[in-house]
Design an enzyme around this catalytic site. Structure first.
Site, PDB file in Angstrom:
ATOM      1  N   GLU A 190      -7.238   2.659  -2.078  1.00 54.22           N
ATOM      2  CA  GLU A 190      -8.695   2.643  -2.215  1.00 54.22           C
ATOM      3  C   GLU A 190      -9.296   4.024  -2.003  1.00 54.22           C
ATOM      4  O   GLU A 190     -10.416   4.157  -1.502  1.00 54.22           O
ATOM      5  CB  GLU A 190      -9.301   1.614  -1.270  1.00 54.22           C
ATOM      6  CG  GLU A 190      -8.750   0.234  -1.580  1.00 54.22           C
ATOM      7  CD  GLU A 190      -9.661  -0.873  -1.168  1.00 54.22           C
ATOM      8  OE1 GLU A 190     -10.155  -0.817  -0.045  1.00 54.22           O
ATOM      9  OE2 GLU A 190      -9.877  -1.786  -1.981  1.00 54.22           O
ATOM     10  N   GLU A 303      -3.828  -7.088  -4.225  1.00 49.73           N
ATOM     11  CA  GLU A 303      -4.339  -8.026  -3.227  1.00 49.73           C
ATOM     12  C   GLU A 303      -5.081  -9.108  -3.971  1.00 49.73           C
ATOM     13  O   GLU A 303      -5.935  -8.811  -4.800  1.00 49.73           O
ATOM     14  CB  GLU A 303      -5.389  -7.367  -2.322  1.00 49.73           C
ATOM     15  CG  GLU A 303      -4.899  -6.403  -1.313  1.00 49.73           C
ATOM     16  CD  GLU A 303      -6.043  -5.919  -0.412  1.00 49.73           C
ATOM     17  OE1 GLU A 303      -7.194  -6.353  -0.596  1.00 49.73           O
ATOM     18  OE2 GLU A 303      -5.752  -5.102   0.473  1.00 49.73           O
TER      19      GLU A 303
END
Ligand SMILES: *[C@@H]1O[C@H](CO)[C@@H](O)[C@H](O)[C@H]1NC(C)=O
Ligand SMILES: *[C@@H]1O[C@H](CO)[C@@H](O)[C@H](O)[C@H]1NC(C)=O
Ligand SMILES: *[C@@H]1O[C@H](CO)[C@@H](O)[C@H](O)[C@H]1NC(C)=O
Length: 374
Positions: A190, A303
């Site tokens: 991220e 995820e």
């Protein structure tokens, strides 16, 4: 969950302390048990040797040593018949892998790997601090389970020290354990999401994004050089992980694989509609654009999951559904079968609930585990 991803995979001191207390009781318990077992063993040994003096006396001592080995050998463990290797992969961080506290332990990682190996043959890590790469590889070695690891290097935009520290940890783990159980090295988690959010942007192809991408790409290239310097026989793919809509094209062009976070909960879908939403989003936002690039990076869902509860009322419903065990069950029932059938590679999020995230962020953040914290 994008806004809170920064600390993902890290753990609270509170939880570490609780584990330590638990470990202490376990140690005391084991000592007591050993005393009982030794006393019992001696008694049994005397009885057996008295009774079986003339027959096959060796048998009882073989049985005893098998039992003794079983309790010490991490490759011998009880399988839970209700668990199945249904998941393509699982997102995982050993508890206590956050600097400066750390506090993870081989003993606990072995327990996790024993459990994980009954659910999947792949895990992905988020970072390499607190010796987690070596611990996981050592646990795989000792448990002898079938498991491959996408190791991770958590890159921070403003300071390259963490990147270098983790690169060295990964390098050292490869030197010690080899590459048999390493599926890839993921550089950055991220990074673009955080880089852009801090600069009040959400456009992964903007000029600001390209500045961030340049930092990340330099680290990706550096990791390739590190791997090349080891003269490995196996080619280790180098990838990157980010929120689903934050893949910059230059970054995609520099990697072998991309791990994309795709969460239906934050898109306000129902639990029933979540599996289709995840599949469609991933295909359109990640798979199709990646397929247009000359390097054709392989895309994975990094995820995906469903929260089982919220610590406050405001976040208990996403507008369309509740955070609930029933919701997680529906999502698992639908998504896992669909994705396995369609051959979509994914890492389920996540292995167990994370108390530290609940303390730090509240809401649904700490409650995505398919296991609770215990
Ligand atoms: C138990 O462990 C010992 C020491 O590692 C080894 O010598 C012995 O062969 C093992 N016994 C069995 C039954 O595996
Ligand atoms: C890291 O973990 C491995 C495997 O348990 C261990 O052999 C090594 O000593 C650890 N290194 C540090 C610095 O703790
Ligand atoms: C989802 O619903 C919540 C209200 O429950 C709202 O605050 C949020 O903006 C919505 N998000 C999206 C992506 O529609």
């Amino acid at each position: 969950m994008s806004e809170n991803y920064q600390g993902l995979g890290q753990y609270s001191m509170e939880k570490g302390a609780a584990r330590k207390r638990r470990s202490k009781y376990i140690v005391i318990g084991i000592v007591v048990l050993l005393v009982i077992l030794i006393a019992g063993g001696v008694t049994a040994g005397i009885l057996i040797s008295n009774n079986n003096k003339s027959s096959s006396g060796g048998k009882s001592s073989t049985d005893k040593s098998t039992d003794k080995n079983a309790s010490k050998d991490p490759s011998v463990f009880k399988k839970d018949p209700s668990l199945h290797k249904s998941f393509y992969g699982m997102a995982y961080t050993p508890e206590g892998s956050l600097l400066p506290e750390c506090g993870n332990s081989l003993e606990n990682v072995i327990k996790d790997i024993q459990l994980l190996s009954q659910l999947t043959t792949r895990v992905r890590l988020y970072g390499a601090d607190c010796n987690q790469t070596a611990l996981v590889l050592e646990a795989i070695k000792q448990t002898k389970v079938e498991m491959e690891v996408f190791v991770g290097n958590y890159v921070v935009p403003t300071d390259n020290t963490p990147y270098i520290r983790q690169r060295e940890a990964i390098k050292s783990a490869i030197e010690i354990y080899g590459t048999d159980h390493i599926a890839g090295v993921t550089v950055g988690n991220e990074f673009m999401l955080n880089y852009l959010t801090e600069r009040k942007s959400n456009d992964a192809q903007s000029a600001i994004a390209r500045e961030g991408a340049a930092i990340l790409i330099a680290n990706i290239e550096d990791t390739r050089n590190m791997l090349a310097s080891l003269g490995l026989k196996k080619n280790i793919p180098v990838g990157n992980s980010d929120a689903g809509s934050f893949f910059n094209t230059e970054v995609l062009s520099a990697i072998d694989y991309g791990l994309s976070n795709v969460h239906a909960w934050f898109a306000n879908t129902t639990a029933e509609g979540a599996a289709d939403w995840v599949t469609t989003f991933f295909e359109e936002t990640n798979v199709q654009p990646a397929a247009l690039l000359p390097n054709n990076p392989k895309m994975y869902i990094a995820e995906t999951g469903w929260p089982t509860k919220s610590s406050d009322l405001g976040n208990a419903n996403n507008g369309a559904a509740d955070a609930s065990v029933a919701g997680l069950q529906i999502f698992m029932d639908t998504f896992v079968c669909q994705a396995n059938k369609a051959g979509i590679p994914y890492f389920f999020f996540e292995f167990f609930d994370e108390e530290w995230k609940d303390h730090q962020f509240g809401g649904v953040e700490g409650w995505w585990g398919i296991f609770n914290a215990e």
